[in-house]
Write a protein that holds these residues in place. Structure first.
Motif, short mmCIF file in Angstrom:
data_model
loop_
_atom_site.label_atom_id
_atom_site.label_comp_id
_atom_site.label_asym_id
_atom_site.label_seq_id
_atom_site.Cartn_x
_atom_site.Cartn_y
_atom_site.Cartn_z
N ILE A 77 0.84 -1.18 0.00
CA ILE A 77 0.00 0.00 0.00
C ILE A 77 0.89 1.24 0.00
O ILE A 77 2.05 1.17 0.40
CB ILE A 77 -0.95 0.03 1.23
CG1 ILE A 77 -0.15 0.01 2.53
CG2 ILE A 77 -1.93 -1.13 1.17
CD1 ILE A 77 -1.02 0.14 3.77
N PRO A 78 0.36 2.39 -0.46
CA PRO A 78 1.19 3.60 -0.50
C PRO A 78 1.61 4.03 0.90
O PRO A 78 0.84 3.95 1.86
CB PRO A 78 0.27 4.64 -1.16
CG PRO A 78 -1.11 4.12 -0.96
CD PRO A 78 -1.00 2.63 -1.00
N ALA A 79 2.84 4.51 1.01
CA ALA A 79 3.37 4.91 2.30
C ALA A 79 3.12 6.37 2.60
O ALA A 79 2.92 6.76 3.75
CB ALA A 79 4.88 4.64 2.34
N ALA A 80 3.11 7.22 1.58
CA ALA A 80 2.97 8.65 1.78
C ALA A 80 2.71 9.30 0.43
O ALA A 80 2.66 8.62 -0.61
CB ALA A 80 4.23 9.23 2.42
N LEU A 105 1.83 -5.57 8.63
CA LEU A 105 3.12 -5.50 9.31
C LEU A 105 3.16 -6.57 10.39
O LEU A 105 2.45 -6.49 11.39
CB LEU A 105 3.32 -4.11 9.93
CG LEU A 105 3.28 -2.94 8.95
CD1 LEU A 105 3.38 -1.61 9.71
CD2 LEU A 105 4.39 -3.04 7.93
N ALA A 106 3.99 -7.60 10.18
CA ALA A 106 3.96 -8.76 11.06
C ALA A 106 5.08 -8.81 12.08
O ALA A 106 4.95 -9.42 13.13
CB ALA A 106 3.99 -10.04 10.21
N GLY A 137 6.59 1.07 15.57
CA GLY A 137 5.89 2.34 15.52
C GLY A 137 5.43 2.66 14.13
O GLY A 137 5.52 1.86 13.19
N LYS A 138 4.91 3.90 13.95
CA LYS A 138 4.36 4.30 12.67
C LYS A 138 5.47 4.55 11.65
O LYS A 138 6.62 4.83 12.01
CB LYS A 138 3.52 5.57 12.84
CG LYS A 138 4.31 6.78 13.29
CD LYS A 138 3.47 8.05 13.28
CE LYS A 138 3.24 8.53 11.86
NZ LYS A 138 2.60 9.87 11.81
N LEU A 139 5.10 4.42 10.39
CA LEU A 139 6.05 4.70 9.32
C LEU A 139 6.27 6.20 9.21
O LEU A 139 5.33 6.98 9.11
CB LEU A 139 5.53 4.14 7.99
CG LEU A 139 6.38 4.47 6.76
CD1 LEU A 139 7.76 3.84 6.87
CD2 LEU A 139 5.68 3.99 5.49
#
Length: 447
Positions: A77-80, A105-106, A137-139
């Motif tokens: 999926i798109p990151a930003a 995210l595993a 944490g978050k990308l």
């Protein structure tokens, strides 16, 4: 039933719909005001789908320039938002670098994949390039920054932050072919720091607290970028030339994203942040961009919405700061009426010349989900657009009510505003009102 998605653009003058354009899937990101032919701004909107679509449309008419429906590999999926690049394929058009991440995210070993996209056609330039990173944490990012030697780097990571030059990504994506002129610059000062790192990545931040936000700022005293890193309870400023820490400010839990602006007169960006401490006490703070010290604070015993704060440039080189919050404990200079005692959210304006006075410009009964600010240059005026949810019209089938879009002209709002005093003010109400009524907002600072 097939989901029908469209994008609408509203007039800033009267809120009427200027145009709509269809999208093949729900959207993750929208970015407008991009140059398409290198001949100025405001000609293109980039629409990024939740899983596979990338579309460029004319920002004046909504007509499509191009659309790509398989821009990401499967299960990603798109990151930003796409990172805007100079022309790298030699066709005279600026290009883009898209980042994507796994849909699921595993574990702590995660990756970010990059692919170059032609700004003229939407075609891929080379093969995807993937970097494995360790973190939680978050990308963060991907975001672009310019080094002290003028080389372009991409910053990203999960809780931590790594960097890689666009030059290196291009080499891996396109083999051993010649580099485009826009990527010729190197930065030996930074590159030596990654020697021995098998991933080929430069470590920018790997503190004990996970990074929540990264802002790339225009560097002080040069053409390079400064970096502002936000964690749960800390701000850290890195000077971009050597990626060295200049200062850090430690405090309570930080809400939302710090807002850069000029509060004092040293011409170094300062930062508005909103924090929560014990007993749900909210504070708004201005942090000095030169030292990390506190320049201003107001304790707000109410709900705040730090993510929808903003700053507006003023003609004297400083900034006015805007933020949304619930009813505060301070008393306005003018007599309160029953209509003031509501449970809504209020838009406040802070000016550096009167740090003990806030102007209440507008009220919303529902939470603000998005906002934007802009300048009417000819009028020396500014506006603030807010998207709110009308929870009073929610139904049993939907927890959310309809969205409302409101445009507030700041000069008119200032004339009709109520004053809120944070401390005793000796200046007369009339003098304060006259000062604020003469404010001039502009994009070009008068020297």
């Amino acid at each position: 039933m097939k989901l029908h998605v469209s994008v609408a653009v509203l007039s800033g003058v009267d809120g009427s719909v200027l145009w709509t354009t269809p999208a093949s899937e729900r959207l993750k990101f929208i970015d407008c005001g991009l140059g398409y032919t290198g001949g100025g701004k405001g000609t293109v909107c980039i629409l990024v789908g939740v899983s596979r679509m990338l579309k460029a449309v004319n920002s004046s008419s909504g007509s499509s320039f191009w659309e790509t429906k398989n821009v990401y590999p499967s299960h990603r999926i798109p990151a930003a938002l796409p990172v805007q690049l100079p022309d790298i394929d030699g066709d005279g058009f600026g290009d883009m670098l898209l980042g994507s991440r796994p849909a699921t995210l595993a574990n702590r070993i995660r990756d970010v994949s990059f692919v170059f996209v032609s700004g003229a056609t939407g075609a891929l330039i080379g093969q995807p390039v993937t970097y494995n990173v360790t973190g939680e944490g978050k990308l963060i990012g991907p975001k672009a920054c310019v080094s002290g030697e003028g080389a372009l780097y991409i910053l990203f990571g999960y809780g931590s932050i790594q960097a890689v030059s666009v030059r290196d990504i291009y080499k891996q994506a396109n083999g051993k072919g010649s580099l485009p002129p826009s990527l010729w610059k190197e930065d030996p000062t930074l590159e030596w720091k990654r020697e021995g790192n098998l991933s080929g990545l430069l470590e920018v931040y790997s503190g004990n607290s996970s990074a929540r936000d990264l802002q790339v700022l225009s560097g002080t005293g040069g053409n390079f970028s400064d970096l502002l890193i936000t964690t749960k309870n800390k701000l850290q400023l890195l000077r971009g030339k050597l990626l060295r820490q200049v200062w850090q400010a430690v405090g309570s839990s930080i809400e939302g994203v710090p807002v850069p602006g000029f509060f004092n007169e040293d011409r170094v960006l300062d930062f508005l942040i909103q924090v929560t401490s014990g007993n749900s006490t909210r504070k708004s703070l201005i942090i000095d961009g030169s030292s990390g010290k506190e320049l201003w604070q107001a304790e707000l015993g109410c709900r705040s919405q730090g993510s929808e704060a903003a700053s507006i440039p003023l003609s004297d080189g400083r900034s006015a700061f805007l933020f949304w919050a619930g009813e505060c404990g301070a008393e306005p200079l003018t007599l309160r009426t029953d209509s003031d005692r509501d449970n809504g959210y209020h838009l406040f304006l802070l000016h550096p010349s009167y740090p003990h006075v806030l102007l209440k410009l507008a009220t919303s009964l529902g939470p603000v989900t998005a906002s934007a600010t802009g300048i009417w240059e000819q009028r020396k005026d500014a506006f603030h657009v807010a998207v709110t949810i009308d929870s009073t019209q929610a139904t049993h089938k939907s927890r959310m009510g309809p969205l409302s879009v409101t445009n507030v002209g700041l000069k008119e709002a200032i004339l009709q505003s109520k004053f809120v005093t944070l401390e005793e003010v000796t200046t007369s109400t009339e003098s304060i009102r006259k000062f604020f009524s003469q404010l001039q907002f502009c994009t070009e600072v008068q020297q």
